[in-house]
Design an enzyme around this catalytic site. Structure first.
Site, mmCIF file in Angstrom:
data_model
loop_
_atom_site.group_PDB
_atom_site.id
_atom_site.type_symbol
_atom_site.label_atom_id
_atom_site.label_comp_id
_atom_site.label_asym_id
_atom_site.label_seq_id
_atom_site.Cartn_x
_atom_site.Cartn_y
_atom_site.Cartn_z
ATOM 1 N N THR A 203 -0.350 -19.915 20.363
ATOM 2 C CA THR A 203 1.170 -19.520 20.430
ATOM 3 C C THR A 203 1.738 -19.215 21.843
ATOM 4 O OG1 THR A 203 0.942 -17.234 20.122
ATOM 5 C CG2 THR A 203 1.064 -18.667 18.016
ATOM 6 N N ASP A 204 0.824 -19.026 22.823
ATOM 7 C CA ASP A 204 1.483 -19.012 24.171
ATOM 8 C C ASP A 204 1.822 -20.339 25.040
ATOM 9 O OD1 ASP A 204 0.979 -16.234 24.219
ATOM 10 O OD2 ASP A 204 -0.601 -16.042 25.848
#
Length: 811
Positions: free
Chosen positions: A580-581
């Site tokens: 998700t980064d």
């Protein structure tokens, strides 16, 4: 969702977007529309191909059955133009004259088929920002290669790092490439617009999906050049450079992500004793030696006890117990779990949506919360739905354009000042984009709280050190480094000076931390009324799970991505490192750049609450709808596709060499047969249709493997691509560093670092014609520019600076 005709002020409300994309980029227009732009979906007769993309509703009008189209085309108006007709070509150019952005998917776009060039578009509108989305970029040796989600992911790098070493490397089972690329295209459009404001000239922006996927590698983008070797896939494990630590553990009803660090084990020790997992003597263990035991391979008893605790409880109870004591157990959620996640209810996240067949579903809502709010005012349009009103607007009058004078400087964000108090991934990656494009960004750390990435690999020549990590380096190029110990009240006063100086203030502390420091938005706004402040964390600033701290692998598990990566007969593997980064910065940057443009026009500042979990759910939006209307629960499927075969990653000659092959239609299948020499097995009547091939994937894969095993992955890919079949070598960082397409695009930029020497920094996922963008200078050493920042930017005198150093405020 009902259409709302009331038009509140939004960040991008002055702008119009012409969206000519198909499924390869349609989310770009959605992002700009959610931010307030007027987005006109220009479609060919019969509609864009995206209207037939799976997953589909079971029944209904053919052009309204695609759940993917439904997910990514809200806040748009549809008009059909037949560019075979002179009248409609003229109408399109009239639209261009009154637009600010034009988005298209290539190759094979309507514009290209009808020989409408950027030069013609620029002649119609000298200030247009034209964004072209393609697999590999608009030129270069790979520009015309056939491509698919699987093959782009292989060539971009992430496939090589995912899965178990004893099986083929894997992609995320739900297609992700064009979702990443589309949101990045929205960012690219806004950067292009900022450059247009500097130059006064039209901009052509070229977005490469392959480069976009390379940015999902995080610390592996250029690892081979830094540490001398590539990272290897090891399932779901944290590779720290010294140890490999499992992070996924089975629980009573599934799995959780929870790396058993010393801090976590000490925090849950009483809990483990009370639950009878370990006896009371564990309280007397030397926990300072735990990491030594890990390094020596003698921590098996610790890890087994932790695994036993996880197996004893359901994943939701583990998460809730952890929240109460301040540690993170992240449940590996399915889409069904996500729809029941209390945090999303508490934040009123879901968007109630009515589909074409009348069924009602929940869809992912707004991807950020801001003082100037995002909004969904229009449902996804039916084909040609707003044609009459759009044509009437065109005839009635020209849309007024925003007057401006080109501003000083060559770089899009030159003159913008950023105070970057964030750490790890999302905030620093976002700030680096602004820095690369000209903003002055001050990165704040201290020896007491350095960015944790400084302790993560790859390290230069394998030697750890605060200034030797390129995990930190790739996210912090083009920034100035300031050491500031925020535990000291005097440092907080300097931080206030920095906020007063800045146009943008980014922080990623746990919710409530900046308020406890006296650095929250109320304080920032009092100091600097026009400031744009961003708070980004896993779960957002409010809600019952807001205190849940962690990293992208925690959010990736909770947001459903671990459940859909790996093999159906094995536990989840998870995407590489902190997935998700790699999603959240794209949404955050689009929001932040829009806020800066709003400030340029109005002088208004604002506050943005960016929950990484919520932003990421947009990359599963069609599957979330699919589960609700069709009952299909997306899961792990190796490299196979739900609707096409053969589709896989096949072993090739040599050690751990692989090639991805995607047969998407009958033309590809016949071309594959020709390359293979049309063997007898391939002429089996059972394989003649896609349905038949889906039913016989194992024998087909076995035969393809017999052919690929005796050839290099490069030869396999070249033969198939030449025949028109999507194929791609599974590339590692060592391959990417010499990839001819990347050399052509000058993707990697080599810069001199004071301690690491001359090293490559990952470049941008898009190029703007006539603008050689990239990292401007190397990432800072810890506190490297403290004196420069205090003197030149904050205007502190020698005595003030000396006192700050003497007191330990500046190390």
């Amino acid at each position: 969702m009902e259409e709302n005709t009331k038009q509140p002020a939004t960040m991008l409300s002055p702008y119009r977007v012409l969206d000519l994309t198909d499924e390869r980029g349609e989310i770009a227009g959605m992002v700009l529309g959610d931010l307030g732009a007027d987005v006109i979906k220009v479609e060919p007769p019969g509609g864009t191909s995206a209207r037939t993309c799976p997953p589909l509703l079971g029944a209904g009008v053919e052009s309204e059955r695609s759940l993917q189209f439904m997910a990514y085309n809200r806040n748009k108006r549809s008009i059909v133009l037949d560019l075979e007709k002179t009248e409609d070509r003229d109408t399109l150019l009239q639209f261009v004259a009154n637009a600010d952005f034009l988005l298209e998917s290539a190759p094979g776009s309507d514009l290209a088929r009808h020989n409408i060039s950027f030069e013609q578009l620029r002649a119609a509108n000298p200030r247009l920002v034209h964004v072209q989305i393609s697999p590999f970029g608009c030129d270069g040796p790979a520009a015309n290669w056939p491509a698919s989600d699987l093959t782009i992911a292989a060539l971009g790098g992430p496939v090589a790092l995912q899965g178990n070493i004893d099986r083929a490397p894997v992609r995320v089972s739900v297609p992700q490439v064009w979702r990443h690329t589309g949101v990045e295209a929205a960012v690219a459009a806004l950067v292009g617009h900022a450059r247009m404001l500097k130059t006064g000239a039209a901009q052509f922006v070229d977005v490469s999906a392959q480069c976009v996927m390379t940015w999902t590698l995080l610390n592996a983008m250029g690892a081979a050049a830094i540490q001398g070797h590539d990272f290897q896939r090891k399932g779901s494990a944290a590779q720290t450079g010294q140890i490999t630590l499992p992070i996924i553990y089975e629980c009573a009803d599934g799995y959780v992500v929870a790396p058993p660090t010393k801090k976590l084990l000490i925090s849950i020790l009483d809990w483990m004793i009370q639950d009878g997992i370990v006896d009371s003597s564990w309280a007397d263990r030397d926990w300072d030696e735990y990491e030594v035991r890990l390094l020596a391979g003698n921590a098996e008893a610790d890890l087994q006890a932790f695994a036993k605790l996880c197996r004893s409880l359901p994943k939701k109870e583990l998460m809730e117990r952890g929240l109460r004591i301040g540690v993170t157990f992240a449940p590996v959620n399915s889409i069904a779990d996500i729809l029941e996640f209390e945090q999303l209810e508490a934040r009123d996240y879901w968007l109630d949506t009515t589909l074409a067949d009348g069924s009602k579903v929940r869809a992912p809502g707004l991807f950020a919360r801001a003082s100037v709010p995002l909004s969904v005012l229009r449902p996804t349009p039916s084909l040609d739905q707003q044609s009459a009103e759009i044509r009437h607007e065109l005839k009635a009058k020209k849309r007024s354009t925003i007057s401006f004078s080109p501003s000083p400087g060559e770089l899009p964000f030159e003159g913008i000042k950023v105070a970057d108090f964030s750490w790890v991934g999302v905030g620093p990656i976002s700030a680096r984009c602004l820095a690369d494009h000209g903003a002055t960004v001050v990165r704040v750390e201290s020896e007491l709280r350095p960015d944790v990435l400084r302790g993560g690999p790859p390290f230069k020549d394998g030697e750890p050190g605060w200034n030797r990590s390129h995990f930190f380096g790739d996210f912090n190029a083009s920034k100035l480094g300031l050491q500031l110990n925020l535990k000291d009240p005097a440092a907080v006063e300097i931080a206030k000076k920095l906020i007063n100086w800045a146009d943008v203030y980014i922080e990623s502390f746990s919710p409530g931390t900046v308020a406890s420091l006296g650095l929250d938005y109320a304080v920032a706004r009092a100091l600097n009324p026009g400031i744009v402040m961003v708070s980004t964390c896993l779960m957002g600033q409010t809600g019952p799970a807001s205190a849940l701290a962690g990293y992208g692998y925690h959010a990736g598990a909770m947001a459903g991505f671990y459940e859909i990566t790996g093999w159906p007969d094995l536990p989840p593997d998870g995407p590489w490192v902190a997935y998700t980064d790699t999603i959240a910065p794209r949404f955050l940057l689009a929001t932040l750049i829009s806020a800066l443009d709003h400030h340029r026009r109005t002088g208004e500042g604002q506050y943005i609450d960016a929950a990484q979990f919520e932003m990421s759910l947009h990359f599963l939006a069609p599957e979330i709808m699919d589960y609700q209307v069709n009952g299909h629960l997306a899961g792990r499927n190796g490299n196979r596709a739900r609707d096409m075969a053969p589709h896989g990653v096949y072993p090739c000659e040599g050690d751990d060499n692989w090639c991805a092959i995607a047969v998407e239609n009958e033309t590809h299948w016949l071309a594959l047969r020709r390359v293979l020499g049309d063997p007898a097995w391939a002429r089996n009547p059972d394989f003649a249709t896609n349905t038949g091939r889906l039913e016989h994937q194992d024998p087909i894969d076995d035969e393809i493997t017999l052919w690929t095993r005796t050839r290099s992955n490069h030869d396999v890919a070249e033969q198939l691509r030449s025949a028109g079949v999507p194929a791609g070598e599974v590339q590692r960082s060592s391959d990417l560093l010499r990839d001819p397409q990347y050399v052509h695009r000058e993707f990697y930029r080599y810069l001199d670092h004071p301690e690491m020497g001359r090293i490559p920094y990952a470049g941008h996922q898009f190029r703007i014609q006539g603008y050689p963008s990239g990292a401007r200078f190397a990432a800072p050493m810890l506190g490297e520019h403290s004196m420069q920042v205090l003197q030149e930017l904050l205007g502190m005198n020698d005595d003030e600076i000396a006192n700050a150093y003497a007191a330990g405020v500046i190390a």
